[in-house]
Scaffold this motif. Structure first.
Motif, mmCIF file in Angstrom:
data_model
loop_
_atom_site.group_PDB
_atom_site.id
_atom_site.type_symbol
_atom_site.label_atom_id
_atom_site.label_comp_id
_atom_site.label_asym_id
_atom_site.label_seq_id
_atom_site.Cartn_x
_atom_site.Cartn_y
_atom_site.Cartn_z
ATOM 1 N N GLY A 86 -18.697 -3.279 10.777
ATOM 2 C CA GLY A 86 -17.761 -3.837 9.808
ATOM 3 C C GLY A 86 -16.636 -2.882 9.459
ATOM 4 O O GLY A 86 -15.455 -3.265 9.441
ATOM 5 N N LEU A 87 -16.983 -1.636 9.198
ATOM 6 C CA LEU A 87 -15.980 -0.646 8.805
ATOM 7 C C LEU A 87 -14.967 -0.398 9.920
ATOM 8 O O LEU A 87 -13.752 -0.339 9.682
ATOM 9 C CB LEU A 87 -16.665 0.665 8.417
ATOM 10 N N MET A 88 -15.464 -0.249 11.135
ATOM 11 C CA MET A 88 -14.570 0.052 12.247
ATOM 12 C C MET A 88 -13.704 -1.147 12.648
ATOM 13 O O MET A 88 -12.605 -0.986 13.165
ATOM 14 C CB MET A 88 -15.383 0.526 13.454
ATOM 15 N N THR A 89 -14.189 -2.359 12.389
ATOM 16 C CA THR A 89 -13.430 -3.561 12.728
ATOM 17 C C THR A 89 -12.271 -3.787 11.764
ATOM 18 O O THR A 89 -11.185 -4.214 12.170
ATOM 19 C CB THR A 89 -14.353 -4.798 12.739
ATOM 20 N N VAL A 90 -12.479 -3.474 10.487
ATOM 21 C CA VAL A 90 -11.456 -3.789 9.483
ATOM 22 C C VAL A 90 -10.564 -2.599 9.130
ATOM 23 O O VAL A 90 -9.590 -2.770 8.397
ATOM 24 C CB VAL A 90 -12.115 -4.314 8.192
ATOM 25 N N LYS A 91 -10.847 -1.423 9.642
ATOM 26 C CA LYS A 91 -10.164 -0.217 9.179
ATOM 27 C C LYS A 91 -8.644 -0.244 9.386
ATOM 28 O O LYS A 91 -7.904 0.392 8.641
ATOM 29 C CB LYS A 91 -10.753 1.032 9.845
ATOM 30 N N ASP A 92 -8.188 -0.984 10.396
ATOM 31 C CA ASP A 92 -6.747 -1.040 10.662
ATOM 32 C C ASP A 92 -6.053 -2.152 9.888
ATOM 33 O O ASP A 92 -4.832 -2.329 10.010
ATOM 34 C CB ASP A 92 -6.500 -1.236 12.162
ATOM 35 N N HIS A 93 -6.811 -2.907 9.095
ATOM 36 C CA HIS A 93 -6.237 -4.028 8.349
ATOM 37 C C HIS A 93 -6.196 -3.780 6.852
ATOM 38 O O HIS A 93 -5.725 -4.647 6.106
ATOM 39 C CB HIS A 93 -7.046 -5.303 8.623
ATOM 40 N N CYS A 94 -6.700 -2.642 6.401
ATOM 41 C CA CYS A 94 -6.786 -2.398 4.960
ATOM 42 C C CYS A 94 -6.451 -0.956 4.639
ATOM 43 O O CYS A 94 -6.317 -0.110 5.518
ATOM 44 C CB CYS A 94 -8.189 -2.741 4.461
ATOM 45 N N ASP A 95 -6.320 -0.700 3.342
ATOM 46 C CA ASP A 95 -6.061 0.661 2.870
ATOM 47 C C ASP A 95 -7.339 1.350 2.394
ATOM 48 O O ASP A 95 -7.415 2.576 2.388
ATOM 49 C CB ASP A 95 -5.049 0.625 1.715
ATOM 50 N N LEU A 96 -8.306 0.548 2.012
ATOM 51 C CA LEU A 96 -9.584 1.109 1.568
ATOM 52 C C LEU A 96 -10.677 0.051 1.746
ATOM 53 O O LEU A 96 -10.393 -1.151 1.771
ATOM 54 C CB LEU A 96 -9.531 1.551 0.107
ATOM 55 N N HIS A 161 -27.824 8.347 -3.516
ATOM 56 C CA HIS A 161 -26.753 7.482 -3.000
ATOM 57 C C HIS A 161 -27.259 6.749 -1.765
ATOM 58 O O HIS A 161 -27.847 7.361 -0.878
ATOM 59 C CB HIS A 161 -25.533 8.321 -2.626
ATOM 60 N N SER A 162 -27.038 5.441 -1.724
ATOM 61 C CA SER A 162 -27.439 4.665 -0.544
ATOM 62 C C SER A 162 -26.213 4.481 0.341
ATOM 63 O O SER A 162 -25.742 5.430 0.950
ATOM 64 C CB SER A 162 -28.046 3.327 -0.972
ATOM 65 N N ASP A 163 -25.686 3.264 0.439
ATOM 66 C CA ASP A 163 -24.470 3.046 1.232
ATOM 67 C C ASP A 163 -23.430 2.287 0.430
ATOM 68 O O ASP A 163 -22.575 1.600 0.992
ATOM 69 C CB ASP A 163 -24.813 2.283 2.521
ATOM 70 N N TYR A 164 -23.517 2.409 -0.878
ATOM 71 C CA TYR A 164 -22.518 1.817 -1.762
ATOM 72 C C TYR A 164 -21.418 2.849 -1.954
ATOM 73 O O TYR A 164 -21.547 3.768 -2.759
ATOM 74 C CB TYR A 164 -23.178 1.453 -3.093
ATOM 75 N N ARG A 165 -20.333 2.699 -1.209
ATOM 76 C CA ARG A 165 -19.284 3.724 -1.250
ATOM 77 C C ARG A 165 -17.913 3.147 -0.938
ATOM 78 O O ARG A 165 -17.791 2.145 -0.232
ATOM 79 C CB ARG A 165 -19.601 4.866 -0.292
ATOM 80 N N LEU A 166 -16.916 3.800 -1.446
ATOM 81 C CA LEU A 166 -15.520 3.507 -1.119
ATOM 82 C C LEU A 166 -15.027 4.527 -0.107
ATOM 83 O O LEU A 166 -15.322 5.712 -0.231
ATOM 84 C CB LEU A 166 -14.667 3.555 -2.384
ATOM 85 N N MET A 167 -14.266 4.056 0.879
ATOM 86 C CA MET A 167 -13.652 4.950 1.856
ATOM 87 C C MET A 167 -12.211 4.520 2.095
ATOM 88 O O MET A 167 -11.920 3.330 2.254
ATOM 89 C CB MET A 167 -14.423 4.922 3.182
ATOM 90 N N SER A 168 -11.314 5.486 2.094
ATOM 91 C CA SER A 168 -9.914 5.208 2.384
ATOM 92 C C SER A 168 -9.727 5.021 3.887
ATOM 93 O O SER A 168 -10.620 5.321 4.680
ATOM 94 C CB SER A 168 -9.040 6.360 1.897
ATOM 95 N N ARG A 169 -8.547 4.536 4.271
ATOM 96 C CA ARG A 169 -8.285 4.366 5.700
ATOM 97 C C ARG A 169 -8.325 5.721 6.407
ATOM 98 O O ARG A 169 -8.811 5.823 7.527
ATOM 99 C CB ARG A 169 -6.928 3.706 5.932
ATOM 100 N N ARG A 170 -7.832 6.757 5.744
ATOM 101 C CA ARG A 170 -7.862 8.083 6.353
ATOM 102 C C ARG A 170 -9.291 8.539 6.611
ATOM 103 O O ARG A 170 -9.601 9.115 7.658
ATOM 104 C CB ARG A 170 -7.150 9.087 5.432
ATOM 105 N N ALA A 171 -10.185 8.265 5.668
ATOM 106 C CA ALA A 171 -11.589 8.622 5.849
ATOM 107 C C ALA A 171 -12.228 7.789 6.960
ATOM 108 O O ALA A 171 -13.054 8.295 7.734
ATOM 109 C CB ALA A 171 -12.354 8.424 4.538
ATOM 110 N N LEU A 172 -11.852 6.519 7.055
ATOM 111 C CA LEU A 172 -12.382 5.661 8.118
ATOM 112 C C LEU A 172 -11.925 6.142 9.494
ATOM 113 O O LEU A 172 -12.688 6.109 10.463
ATOM 114 C CB LEU A 172 -11.939 4.214 7.896
ATOM 115 N N ASP A 173 -10.672 6.577 9.588
ATOM 116 C CA ASP A 173 -10.176 7.119 10.854
ATOM 117 C C ASP A 173 -10.959 8.370 11.250
ATOM 118 O O ASP A 173 -11.263 8.580 12.429
ATOM 119 C CB ASP A 173 -8.686 7.454 10.752
ATOM 120 N N ALA A 174 -11.290 9.192 10.259
ATOM 121 C CA ALA A 174 -12.086 10.389 10.534
ATOM 122 C C ALA A 174 -13.498 10.000 10.965
ATOM 123 O O ALA A 174 -14.064 10.597 11.894
ATOM 124 C CB ALA A 174 -12.136 11.280 9.296
ATOM 125 N N LEU A 175 -14.073 8.993 10.311
ATOM 126 C CA LEU A 175 -15.404 8.521 10.687
ATOM 127 C C LEU A 175 -15.417 7.991 12.110
ATOM 128 O O LEU A 175 -16.399 8.146 12.839
ATOM 129 C CB LEU A 175 -15.864 7.424 9.712
#
Length: 326
Positions: A86-96, A161-175
């Motif tokens: 999910g994260l990798m699919t939407v990372k180019d369509h959002c800011d966070l 902490h489980s997997d409830y987290r916010l990540m910015s697009r920059r963080a997603l690109d790093a991931l």
């Protein structure tokens, strides 16, 4: 205003999905009305090979309201890979993005505070449980022990902490640059190193349905996290081997002394115990090392961590396969 995508992995969640979709829509509309996020923000459900009507429900919601999007994996790949898909699919369509579970145990009111932390300059905001009042004693003990063991083994995980987290697009690109097949997001995300903060919340009871993490899966998940992030178990085996070697020298000296004294029969019990102990230790050591070798084997194959069968986005009002592999 920045665009937010909520990413929710789903596995057999037909019982809770209607209420989850309703509450998340109310939250998103409120955030849009307060001008905290753009009206292009979306709710993305990731179907992880569910065997019930989960995907049918997601498809229906997408048809009725484009704010709902759906990603359907080709088969069940597990929570971590479904979330990553999910994260990798939407990372180019959002800011966070904000990832959360479908069972409504994660307090969605904490989303407001997460977004505030994001606008304060944080690329990652962790949702952390302030207490474990809803857990049984056994679950609380095992969960807290897991985080303590991970810390002891050198893994940089956020406590409770489980997997409830916010990540910015920059963080997603790093991931995205982390290519390992055996992914453990709770340990990988802190490695990114961008500015981060914490939001505390009270975890609720599951709204409906049953937990998708029985004891067997919890133990498997814990072992996956330990072996994916730390090589200390192998180091501990090496140290234990050295200790056993020193003990064997002491036993050798003891046996020689007893032999010189003529007590050749004495010591049979200690000999048998030593044989069983060393044999068991060797099997345990081989097993743990074998786990790491198995992970290396899987990494060298470079198999896709997930394959997307269908992606319902803004450009699709019906099912259409993009067949994305990551």
């Amino acid at each position: 205003m920045d665009t937010l995508y909520l990413v929710i992995p789903c596995y057999n969640e037909e019982e809770v999905l209607p209420e989850t979709a309703k509450q998340l829509l109310q939250k998103m509309n409120a955030l849009i009305a307060e001008k905290k996020i753009s009206n292009k923000s979306r709710i993305v459900f990731v179907n992880d090979g569910s065997k019930d009507r989960t995907w049918e429900i997601i498809s229906q919601y997408h048809t009725e309201n484009p704010i709902y999007q759906g990603i359907c994996l080709s088969r069940n790949r597990g929570h971590q890979n479904a979330l990553l898909a999910g994260l990798m699919t939407v990372k180019d369509h959002c800011d966070l993005t904000i990832s959360l579970d479908a069972d409504l145990q994660d307090d969605i009111d904490a989303i407001d505070a997460m977004i505030d932390k994001y606008y304060d300059g944080n690329d990652v905001v962790y949702g952390v449980r302030s207490a474990r009042k809803t857990d049984t004693f056994f679950k609380k003990f095992t969960a807290e022990s897991f985080y303590k063991i991970m810390k002891h083994l050198g893994a940089d995980v956020v406590y409770n902490h489980s997997d409830y987290r916010l990540m910015s697009r920059r963080a997603l690109d790093a991931l995205h640059s982390y290519k390992e097949v055996n992914i453990f997001l709770r340990g990988v995300v802190p490695m990114i190193g961008y500015p981060s903060d914490i939001v505390y919340y009270e975890r609720k009871e599951r709204f409906a349905g049953t937990s998708k993490y029985p004891l067997k899966k919890m133990l498997s998940f814990a072992w996956e996290g330990i072996t994916s992030l730390s090589t200390k178990p192998i180091t501990l085996i090496t140290r234990l081997g050295m200790l056993i070697f020193l003990v064997s020298i002491v036993m050798l000296i003891y046996s020689l002394v007893r032999h010189i004294m003529g007590a050749t029969i004495t010591g049979w019990t200690s000999l048998i115990v030593s044989i069983w102990a060393i044999g068991g230790l060797q099997l345990l050591a081989i097993g743990i090392i074998g786990q790491y070798i198995g992970k290396v084997y899987l990494e060298t194959k470079e198999r896709p961590r997930f394959i997307i069968k269908t992606y319902l986005d803004d450009e699709t009002n019906s099912e259409s396969a993009h067949n994305l592999a990551k």
